[in-house]
Enzyme design. Structure first.
Site, PDB file in Angstrom:
ATOM      1  N   SER A  91       2.867  -3.969 -14.464  1.00 38.28           N
ATOM      2  CA  SER A  91       3.227  -3.958 -13.077  1.00 38.28           C
ATOM      3  C   SER A  91       3.276  -5.584 -12.645  1.00 38.28           C
ATOM      4  O   SER A  91       4.283  -6.102 -12.436  1.00 38.28           O
ATOM      5  CB  SER A  91       2.465  -3.182 -11.864  1.00 38.28           C
ATOM      6  OG  SER A  91       2.594  -1.794 -12.279  1.00 38.28           O
ATOM      7  N   LYS A  95      -8.279  -5.854   1.559  1.00 38.32           N
ATOM      8  CA  LYS A  95      -7.966  -6.574   0.771  1.00 38.32           C
ATOM      9  C   LYS A  95      -6.526  -6.233   0.109  1.00 38.32           C
ATOM     10  O   LYS A  95      -7.038  -5.424  -0.910  1.00 38.32           O
ATOM     11  CB  LYS A  95      -8.818  -7.047  -0.004  1.00 38.32           C
ATOM     12  CG  LYS A  95      -8.651  -8.100  -0.884  1.00 38.32           C
ATOM     13  CD  LYS A  95      -9.711  -8.595  -1.858  1.00 38.32           C
ATOM     14  CE  LYS A  95      -9.323  -8.682  -3.303  1.00 38.32           C
ATOM     15  NZ  LYS A  95      -9.671  -7.936  -4.263  1.00 38.32           N
TER      16      LYS A  95
END
Ligand code: PNS
Length: 184
Positions: A148, A59
């Site tokens: 981020s 994932k």
């Protein structure tokens, strides 16, 4: 010959169970100047910092592959030689740290909002491997708002994120945003 005082002191303090190596884990998708700040602070305390890029092979919605993230970190810290090692890992962080011979995990804290998540992770990691200690460093104040996730969101909406990322990372982030169809 008499050894310098610092060397003698270090020898007296040296214990084989105390790690000179710390693992600084994260997604680093991509590395920001906030991460760079924490790595630089860690280098003042530890001989060597292993920057562990975590990925989940089943994932992953990251913008960059683990290899690309590792490459950007290596470029950023090229001048530091073997003191900063960038590496990718999947699986449990504490197992990775032990496999690397590190009994310290470093995490950065920005605001109080980080605390709950960090507290939970630390306690779970302690449950899994009590011998691995997590320590926290406060990010420099100019990086309190850098993440981020936010940097990617801003860049994909055409905002300017210069100064928030290492120089080698900024053009790659803009190029990737274009590739995935953001309005840059
Ligand atoms: O800075 P990030 O991206 O929030 O870092 C999160 C990270 C990578 C430290 C965390 O997801 C992690 O430790 N992943 C490895 C898998 C693991 O050990 N999970 C249990 C954590 S309690």
């Amino acid at each position: 010959m008499e050894r310098p005082v610092a060397t003698r002191a270090r020898r007296l303090l040296w214990r084989p169970d105390v790690s000179a190596t710390a693992v600084y884990p994260g997604s680093f998708d991509p590395i920001t100047n906030g991460h760079v700040d924490i790595i630089r602070r860690s280098l003042q305390v530890f001989e060597r910092v292993i920057v562990g890029v975590a990925f989940n092979p089943n994932k992953d919605s990251s913008w960059f592959t683990p290899e690309e993230r590792v490459a950007m970190i290596r470029e950023t810290f090229r001048a530091d030689g073997q003191r900063v090692i960038a590496d990718a890992f999947s699986g449990l962080l504490v197992d990775y740290a032990v496999a690397k011979g590190a009994n310290v995990i470093v995490r950065g804290l920005r605001a109080v909002a980080d605390f709950e998540y960090e507290f939970q992770m630390t306690m779970m990691n302690r449950h899994l491997r009590p011998q691995v200690e997590t320590i926290f460093m406060m990010t420099g104040e100019s990086h309190f708002y850098t993440s981020s996730r936010l940097v990617k969101e801003v860049v994909s909406l055409g905002g300017n994120v210069a100064g928030l990322l290492p120089d080698n990372v900024l053009p790659r982030l803009i190029a990737r945003a274009k590739q995935i169809g953001a309005e840059v």
